[in-house]
Design a protein around this motif. Sequence first.
Motif, PDB file in Angstrom:
ATOM      1  N   LEU A 130      -9.855  -9.106  -3.900  1.00 41.21           N
ATOM      2  CA  LEU A 130      -8.613  -9.622  -3.340  1.00 41.21           C
ATOM      3  C   LEU A 130      -7.428  -8.745  -3.720  1.00 41.21           C
ATOM      4  O   LEU A 130      -6.580  -8.441  -2.876  1.00 41.21           O
ATOM      5  CB  LEU A 130      -8.367 -11.059  -3.819  1.00 41.21           C
ATOM      6  CG  LEU A 130      -9.208 -12.145  -3.157  1.00 41.21           C
ATOM      7  CD1 LEU A 130      -8.972 -13.484  -3.839  1.00 41.21           C
ATOM      8  CD2 LEU A 130      -8.890 -12.245  -1.680  1.00 41.21           C
ATOM      9  N   MET A 131      -7.376  -8.361  -4.973  1.00 44.53           N
ATOM     10  CA  MET A 131      -6.272  -7.510  -5.434  1.00 44.53           C
ATOM     11  C   MET A 131      -6.295  -6.166  -4.718  1.00 44.53           C
ATOM     12  O   MET A 131      -5.251  -5.619  -4.352  1.00 44.53           O
ATOM     13  CB  MET A 131      -6.351  -7.296  -6.957  1.00 44.53           C
ATOM     14  CG  MET A 131      -6.137  -8.570  -7.749  1.00 44.53           C
ATOM     15  SD  MET A 131      -4.540  -9.306  -7.442  1.00 44.53           S
ATOM     16  CE  MET A 131      -3.513  -8.219  -8.383  1.00 44.53           C
ATOM     17  N   LYS A 132      -7.510  -5.641  -4.502  1.00 41.52           N
ATOM     18  CA  LYS A 132      -7.660  -4.363  -3.818  1.00 41.52           C
ATOM     19  C   LYS A 132      -7.230  -4.476  -2.345  1.00 41.52           C
ATOM     20  O   LYS A 132      -6.605  -3.563  -1.803  1.00 41.52           O
ATOM     21  CB  LYS A 132      -9.135  -3.952  -3.923  1.00 41.52           C
ATOM     22  CG  LYS A 132      -9.399  -2.507  -3.798  1.00 41.52           C
ATOM     23  CD  LYS A 132     -10.852  -2.257  -4.166  1.00 41.52           C
ATOM     24  CE  LYS A 132     -11.375  -1.075  -3.426  1.00 41.52           C
ATOM     25  NZ  LYS A 132     -12.784  -0.838  -3.667  1.00 41.52           N
ATOM     26  N   SER A 133      -7.549  -5.611  -1.715  1.00 42.36           N
ATOM     27  CA  SER A 133      -7.230  -5.770  -0.290  1.00 42.36           C
ATOM     28  C   SER A 133      -5.734  -5.903  -0.054  1.00 42.36           C
ATOM     29  O   SER A 133      -5.248  -5.618   1.045  1.00 42.36           O
ATOM     30  CB  SER A 133      -7.971  -6.972   0.292  1.00 42.36           C
ATOM     31  OG  SER A 133      -7.496  -8.173  -0.269  1.00 42.36           O
ATOM     32  N   VAL A 134      -4.968  -6.300  -1.080  1.00 38.52           N
ATOM     33  CA  VAL A 134      -3.521  -6.414  -0.922  1.00 38.52           C
ATOM     34  C   VAL A 134      -2.905  -5.039  -0.677  1.00 38.52           C
ATOM     35  O   VAL A 134      -1.855  -4.928  -0.038  1.00 38.52           O
ATOM     36  CB  VAL A 134      -2.900  -7.102  -2.171  1.00 38.52           C
ATOM     37  CG1 VAL A 134      -1.386  -7.055  -2.134  1.00 38.52           C
ATOM     38  CG2 VAL A 134      -3.367  -8.545  -2.254  1.00 38.52           C
ATOM     39  N   ARG A 135      -3.578  -3.988  -1.110  1.00 43.00           N
ATOM     40  CA  ARG A 135      -3.063  -2.635  -0.867  1.00 43.00           C
ATOM     41  C   ARG A 135      -3.368  -2.134   0.551  1.00 43.00           C
ATOM     42  O   ARG A 135      -2.796  -1.141   0.981  1.00 43.00           O
ATOM     43  CB  ARG A 135      -3.669  -1.665  -1.892  1.00 43.00           C
ATOM     44  CG  ARG A 135      -3.038  -1.846  -3.249  1.00 43.00           C
ATOM     45  CD  ARG A 135      -3.378  -0.672  -4.152  1.00 43.00           C
ATOM     46  NE  ARG A 135      -4.024  -1.232  -5.343  1.00 43.00           N
ATOM     47  CZ  ARG A 135      -5.095  -0.759  -5.929  1.00 43.00           C
ATOM     48  NH1 ARG A 135      -5.671   0.319  -5.466  1.00 43.00           N
ATOM     49  NH2 ARG A 135      -5.589  -1.334  -6.987  1.00 43.00           N
ATOM     50  N   ASP A 136      -4.260  -2.821   1.253  1.00 41.08           N
ATOM     51  CA  ASP A 136      -4.612  -2.442   2.630  1.00 41.08           C
ATOM     52  C   ASP A 136      -3.407  -2.719   3.545  1.00 41.08           C
ATOM     53  O   ASP A 136      -2.872  -3.829   3.558  1.00 41.08           O
ATOM     54  CB  ASP A 136      -5.831  -3.250   3.092  1.00 41.08           C
ATOM     55  CG  ASP A 136      -6.308  -2.893   4.488  1.00 41.08           C
ATOM     56  OD1 ASP A 136      -5.593  -2.183   5.223  1.00 41.08           O
ATOM     57  OD2 ASP A 136      -7.413  -3.331   4.841  1.00 41.08           O
ATOM     58  N   PRO A 137      -2.962  -1.717   4.318  1.00 41.01           N
ATOM     59  CA  PRO A 137      -1.782  -1.911   5.178  1.00 41.01           C
ATOM     60  C   PRO A 137      -1.964  -3.032   6.209  1.00 41.01           C
ATOM     61  O   PRO A 137      -1.008  -3.737   6.534  1.00 41.01           O
ATOM     62  CB  PRO A 137      -1.585  -0.567   5.871  1.00 41.01           C
ATOM     63  CG  PRO A 137      -2.550   0.379   5.285  1.00 41.01           C
ATOM     64  CD  PRO A 137      -3.481  -0.354   4.395  1.00 41.01           C
ATOM     65  N   ASN A 138      -3.183  -3.201   6.707  1.00 36.34           N
ATOM     66  CA  ASN A 138      -3.439  -4.274   7.684  1.00 36.34           C
ATOM     67  C   ASN A 138      -3.268  -5.642   7.034  1.00 36.34           C
ATOM     68  O   ASN A 138      -2.693  -6.558   7.632  1.00 36.34           O
ATOM     69  CB  ASN A 138      -4.829  -4.138   8.292  1.00 36.34           C
ATOM     70  CG  ASN A 138      -4.963  -2.909   9.151  1.00 36.34           C
ATOM     71  OD1 ASN A 138      -4.009  -2.476   9.797  1.00 36.34           O
ATOM     72  ND2 ASN A 138      -6.146  -2.317   9.157  1.00 36.34           N
ATOM     73  N   VAL A 139      -3.774  -5.811   5.827  1.00 34.67           N
ATOM     74  CA  VAL A 139      -3.642  -7.076   5.115  1.00 34.67           C
ATOM     75  C   VAL A 139      -2.172  -7.332   4.793  1.00 34.67           C
ATOM     76  O   VAL A 139      -1.680  -8.455   4.940  1.00 34.67           O
ATOM     77  CB  VAL A 139      -4.517  -7.082   3.835  1.00 34.67           C
ATOM     78  CG1 VAL A 139      -4.246  -8.312   2.989  1.00 34.67           C
ATOM     79  CG2 VAL A 139      -5.994  -6.995   4.202  1.00 34.67           C
ATOM     80  N   ARG A 140      -1.474  -6.297   4.382  1.00 37.20           N
ATOM     81  CA  ARG A 140      -0.057  -6.457   4.051  1.00 37.20           C
ATOM     82  C   ARG A 140       0.756  -6.847   5.286  1.00 37.20           C
ATOM     83  O   ARG A 140       1.650  -7.698   5.205  1.00 37.20           O
ATOM     84  CB  ARG A 140       0.485  -5.172   3.425  1.00 37.20           C
ATOM     85  CG  ARG A 140      -0.116  -4.944   2.029  1.00 37.20           C
ATOM     86  CD  ARG A 140       0.311  -3.652   1.471  1.00 37.20           C
ATOM     87  NE  ARG A 140       1.672  -3.830   0.904  1.00 37.20           N
ATOM     88  CZ  ARG A 140       2.221  -2.946   0.124  1.00 37.20           C
ATOM     89  NH1 ARG A 140       1.581  -1.830  -0.179  1.00 37.20           N
ATOM     90  NH2 ARG A 140       3.418  -3.156  -0.360  1.00 37.20           N
TER      91      ARG A 140
END
Length: 163
Positions: A130-140
């Motif tokens: 989850l923490m890693k996916s927060v850095r994904d531009p699409n997720v952000r």
Amino acid sequence: MAKAITQIEQKRKSKQEERSEDLSAIINQIADNREVIQDTLIILQELHATGVLDMLKGLLRTREKVGQIAIEQINQPGMHNIIKNGMNTIGLLAEMESDQLKAMFSGLNTGLEKAAESAKTQEEVGLWGLMKSVRDPNVRTSMNTMVNFLEGMGNGLNQQKTH
């Protein structure tokens, strides 16, 4: 000097002559609208082939009963809510910008596809994931959109409270 005309003879058409003229006028109308009449006949054939024509005949034969049932259904308390909700939904859609709605639905559709893929693999995401996916531009982008949506929704709800 000429004699005064005292009697005028009117030539009256016989019923046969009137019918003949009426039939001639109808035939002329048919000839003038041949293509429209052919299209209408094709539509009627298709309605008959699919059974819709039989349903319409049945509906017309029992129109009083059908009307009575429809009125009974409309008079149920739940139907009033359905009608009000439908009108409110139409009003909401009328206020929305079509391009914005299209973009939101496109994103929703893509998100649902991605969710369906992950449901098939039954892949679990841990806290680190989850923490890693927060850095994904699409997720952000999606999180930013959701936060703005929640802010706007709260603003709208608060405006309703004050009115």
